[in-house]
Enzyme design. Structure first.
Site, short mmCIF file in Angstrom:
data_model
loop_
_atom_site.label_atom_id
_atom_site.label_comp_id
_atom_site.label_asym_id
_atom_site.label_seq_id
_atom_site.Cartn_x
_atom_site.Cartn_y
_atom_site.Cartn_z
N ASP A 95 3.36 -12.55 -2.99
CA ASP A 95 2.61 -11.69 -2.07
C ASP A 95 1.11 -11.79 -2.37
O ASP A 95 0.67 -11.48 -3.48
CB ASP A 95 3.09 -10.24 -2.25
CG ASP A 95 2.64 -9.35 -1.10
OD1 ASP A 95 2.96 -8.16 -1.09
OD2 ASP A 95 1.92 -9.85 -0.20
N ASP A 96 0.35 -12.28 -1.39
CA ASP A 96 -1.11 -12.35 -1.51
C ASP A 96 -1.54 -13.27 -2.65
O ASP A 96 -2.63 -13.12 -3.20
CB ASP A 96 -1.74 -10.97 -1.75
CG ASP A 96 -1.60 -10.06 -0.55
OD1 ASP A 96 -2.15 -8.95 -0.58
OD2 ASP A 96 -0.93 -10.46 0.42
N CYS A 119 0.96 -10.02 5.88
CA CYS A 119 2.32 -10.01 5.38
C CYS A 119 3.46 -9.97 6.38
O CYS A 119 4.26 -10.89 6.45
CB CYS A 119 2.41 -8.82 4.43
SG CYS A 119 4.00 -8.53 3.83
N ARG A 152 6.26 -12.95 7.12
CA ARG A 152 7.66 -12.85 6.70
C ARG A 152 8.61 -13.00 7.87
O ARG A 152 9.70 -13.56 7.74
CB ARG A 152 7.88 -11.52 5.94
CG ARG A 152 7.24 -11.55 4.57
CD ARG A 152 6.97 -10.18 3.96
NE ARG A 152 5.94 -10.33 2.98
CZ ARG A 152 6.15 -10.47 1.67
NH1 ARG A 152 7.38 -10.42 1.19
NH2 ARG A 152 5.15 -10.66 0.84
N LYS A 209 10.23 -7.13 -1.77
CA LYS A 209 9.49 -6.57 -0.62
C LYS A 209 10.09 -7.05 0.71
O LYS A 209 10.26 -8.23 0.93
CB LYS A 209 8.03 -7.01 -0.72
CG LYS A 209 7.14 -6.57 0.44
CD LYS A 209 5.69 -7.01 0.20
CE LYS A 209 4.75 -6.51 1.27
NZ LYS A 209 3.37 -7.01 1.08
N HIS A 231 9.24 -5.39 4.30
CA HIS A 231 8.08 -5.31 5.20
C HIS A 231 8.36 -5.83 6.61
O HIS A 231 7.43 -6.31 7.29
CB HIS A 231 6.86 -6.02 4.61
CG HIS A 231 5.60 -5.23 4.90
ND1 HIS A 231 4.35 -5.62 4.46
CD2 HIS A 231 5.40 -4.08 5.55
CE1 HIS A 231 3.44 -4.76 4.86
NE2 HIS A 231 4.07 -3.80 5.54
N SER A 267 4.65 -2.74 1.70
CA SER A 267 3.75 -3.07 0.58
C SER A 267 3.73 -1.94 -0.43
O SER A 267 3.83 -0.76 -0.07
CB SER A 267 2.32 -3.25 1.09
OG SER A 267 2.23 -4.40 1.87
N HIS A 280 0.25 -8.71 -5.18
CA HIS A 280 -0.40 -7.78 -4.25
C HIS A 280 -1.01 -6.60 -5.02
O HIS A 280 -0.50 -6.18 -6.06
CB HIS A 280 0.64 -7.27 -3.25
CG HIS A 280 0.09 -6.53 -2.08
ND1 HIS A 280 -0.44 -5.27 -2.17
CD2 HIS A 280 0.01 -6.86 -0.77
CE1 HIS A 280 -0.84 -4.86 -0.98
NE2 HIS A 280 -0.58 -5.80 -0.11
N ASP A 310 3.00 -15.49 1.02
CA ASP A 310 2.99 -15.03 2.41
C ASP A 310 1.64 -15.20 3.12
O ASP A 310 1.60 -15.35 4.35
CB ASP A 310 3.42 -13.56 2.50
CG ASP A 310 2.45 -12.60 1.79
OD1 ASP A 310 2.54 -11.39 2.08
OD2 ASP A 310 1.61 -13.05 0.99
N ASN A 311 0.56 -15.10 2.37
CA ASN A 311 -0.76 -15.22 2.99
C ASN A 311 -1.79 -15.39 1.88
O ASN A 311 -1.45 -15.33 0.69
CB ASN A 311 -1.08 -13.99 3.85
CG ASN A 311 -0.85 -12.67 3.14
OD1 ASN A 311 0.09 -11.97 3.42
ND2 ASN A 311 -1.70 -12.35 2.17
N LYS A 369 -7.30 -13.84 2.64
CA LYS A 369 -6.42 -12.98 3.44
C LYS A 369 -7.16 -12.38 4.63
O LYS A 369 -8.31 -11.97 4.52
CB LYS A 369 -5.90 -11.86 2.55
CG LYS A 369 -4.95 -10.87 3.22
CD LYS A 369 -4.40 -9.91 2.19
CE LYS A 369 -3.48 -8.88 2.79
NZ LYS A 369 -2.96 -7.96 1.75
O1 LIG Z 1 -3.16 -5.97 7.39
N1 LIG Z 1 -3.15 -4.78 7.02
O2 LIG Z 1 -3.62 -3.84 7.72
C1 LIG Z 1 -2.54 -4.44 5.77
C2 LIG Z 1 -2.37 -3.10 5.41
C3 LIG Z 1 -1.77 -2.78 4.19
C4 LIG Z 1 -1.34 -3.81 3.34
O3 LIG Z 1 -0.73 -3.57 2.15
C5 LIG Z 1 -1.54 -5.14 3.72
O4 LIG Z 1 -1.16 -6.10 2.87
S1 LIG Z 1 0.04 -7.05 3.26
O5 LIG Z 1 1.10 -6.12 3.62
O6 LIG Z 1 0.31 -7.82 2.05
O7 LIG Z 1 -0.43 -7.86 4.38
C6 LIG Z 1 -2.14 -5.47 4.93
MG LIG Z 2 0.93 -10.00 1.60
#
Ligand SMILES: O=[N+]([O-])c1ccc(O)c(OS(=O)(=O)O)c1
Ligand SMILES: [Mg+2]
Length: 481
Positions: free
Chosen positions: A11-12, A51, A55, A105, A107, A132, A211, A263-264, A284
């Site tokens: 993640d990230d 994310c 996914r 995770k 998501h 997340s 993350h 993922d990104n 990101k």
């Molecule tokens: O894009 N967003 O608004 C966003 C918000 C909360 C996250 O924790 C996040 O991180 S993510 O879920 O790894 O993409 C990304």
């Molecule tokens: Mg992510």
């Protein structure tokens, strides 16, 4: 016999964060070993710079726009999720007798009656967190033992982070220092039980690392040279080691296809507590290379020869490749992925010549922001992102507003992977390449039908997972140890 499949998803984590991708102080011996004995990709892409969409594409082999996983990501109270009529890799494998599990995770939604949880998407087992781990208050929680508090505040005003086993909350808030040990025990037991029963298994291990906010158990805390980020990354690496050991002790290494990616791009706004995209531009939230080009490793001793490939690959390609490996029928839907077996087993050219880059919030009006065709990349739109703020490169920042490029910016990613020097009409290939890119983009966008936005369905506080639903006052009363 049918091969076992392990999908490792970080993640990230950035393109430049692993030792085998050149980071000088990260400690990732198990991932480096996986790369040394497997096939390491230098040009592998996710489909989104955040994310949930990324996914969705990994699990369905379809761009996130088709399944409605846009804009942005799901939240604790989100009403929507990955539509149940989408076919995941787990659902492709189930009919062949695979036992399937996701650890970590998710998501991809919870929804009314938790209808979108993984157990309704082909996974027999789910041990993990539905979104997340910063999407729940964290400022008074311990992220590193014995009692180092998490850095920052995370999301406020929502329930504490819940740990689910299938569709039941086991713990709320999760206890970060013990979480990965719990995950690894569950995952290695899933592996050994499946092998003892001689049942082929699919394990999707979706790590929370790296993350924000970084956390780790005592086995990794303070044990890397790279501070909290490095310790979290080391804990993920130790997980990889534990899973590979579980295969070895059960004699299953040579019958298991392992694929690792992320993922990104890295969340550069976290500065030294964020990841690193190496020499790629930004991270990101952006459609620059740093936002969507990922580290990726394929490993299968005796079937995949060790090496490095510069062929194009994508998370979209996992479903068709896995279906090809096990001779499963492909879902009868528009797929955007290609079978990668020619790259994996014969080190031949990829069937993928093009990659389309959508922003965090795709729209039919603007369409794809960038296109990669072989070694060239064209940017139709560029924009910075809050996730990539604080870098010296101003183009990555939130205040780098949406800019349309007509003609598109054109880069040669082989000679200029950092996207520093755009090509002009004086370049011999300029005209022909732009023409072919434009044609491929039009052809692709003709096939693109945006599914109803699942994230656009909004949120309902009542849907936030609460381990003792009768309690008051919500959301802070949702706590069970
Ligand atoms: O894009 N967003 O608004 C966003 C918000 C909360 C996250 O924790 C996040 O991180 S993510 O879920 O790894 O993409 C990304
Ligand atoms: Mg992510």
């Amino acid at each position: 016999s049918l091969p076992n499949i392990i999908l490792l998803f970080a993640d990230d984590l950035g393109f430049g964060d692993l030792g085998c991708y050149g980071h000088p102080s990260s400690k990732t011996p198990n991932l480096d070993k996986l790369a040394a004995h497997g096939l390491r990709f230098t040009d592998f892409y996710s489909t989104s710079p955040v994310c949930s969409p990324s996914r969705a594409s990994l699990l369905t082999g379809r761009y996130q726009t088709r399944s409605g996983i846009y804009p942005g990501v799901f939240y604790p109270g989100s009403k929507g999720g990955l539509p149940l009529n989408e076919t995941t890799i787990a659902e492709v494998l189930k009919p062949l007798g695979y036992t399937t599990a996701i650890v970590g995770k998710w998501h991809l939604g919870l929804g009314p009656n938790r209808t979108f949880l993984p157990i309704h998407q082909g996974f027999d087992h789910f041990l993990g967190v539905p979104y997340s781990h910063d999407q729940g208050p964290c400022q008074n929680l311990t992220c590193f033992p014995p009692d180092i508090k998490c850095y920052g505040k995370c999301d406020q005003g929502v329930v504490y982070l819940p740990l689910f086993l299938n569709d039941t909350i086991k713990q709320q808030p999760v206890h970060f220092p013990d979480l990965v040990a719990f995950y690894n025990k569950f995952a290695t037991e899933f592996i050994s039980t499946s092998l003892k029963r001689e049942q082929p298994f699919f394990l999707y291990y979706a790590s929370h690392h790296t993350h924000y906010p970084q956390f780790a158990g005592e086995g990794a805390t303070g044990k890397s040279l790279r501070g909290p980020f490095g310790d979290a990354l080391l804990e993920f690496d130790q997980t990889v080691g534990a899973l590979m050991t579980a295969l070895e002790v059960n004699g299953a290494q040579n019958n298991t296809f392992v694929f690792f990616t992320s993922d990104n791009g890295p969340e550069l706004m976290r500065m030294s507590r964020g990841g690193n995209s190496g020499l790629l531009k930004c991270g990101k939230g952006t459609t620059y290379e740093g936002g969507m080009r990922e580290p990726a490793i394929a490993h299968w001793p005796g079937k995949i020869q060790a090496g490095v490939t510069h062929e194009l690959g994508s998370t979209l390609d996992l479903l068709p490749t896995i279906a090809g490996l096990v001779q499963a029928k492909l879902p009868k839907v528009q797929l955007d992925g290609y079978d990668m077996r020619d790259i994996l087993f014969k080190h031949r050219k990829s069937r993928r010549e093009v990659m389309f880059y959508y922003p965090t919030d795709p729209s039919e009006n603007l369409g794809v922001f960038a296109v990669r065709l072989r070694k060239y990349k064209a940017h139709y739109y560029t924009r910075g992102a809050s996730h990539s703020d604080t870098t010296p490169d101003q183009a990555c920042h939130l205040n780098a507003f949406l800019t349309r490029h007509d003609p598109p910016l054109l880069f040669d990613l082989e000679s200029d992977p950092s996207e520093n020097y755009s090509l002009g009409p004086s370049h011999p290939d300029y005209k022909d390449v732009l023409q072919e890119i434009q044609a491929r983009k039009e052809e692709f966008e003709k096939t693109m039908v945006f599914g109803e936005s699942q994230i656009g369905m909004g949120s309902d506080p009542e849907l936030q997972p609460c381990c003792n639903p009768q309690c008051i006052p919500k959301p802070s009363c949702c706590a069970c140890s």
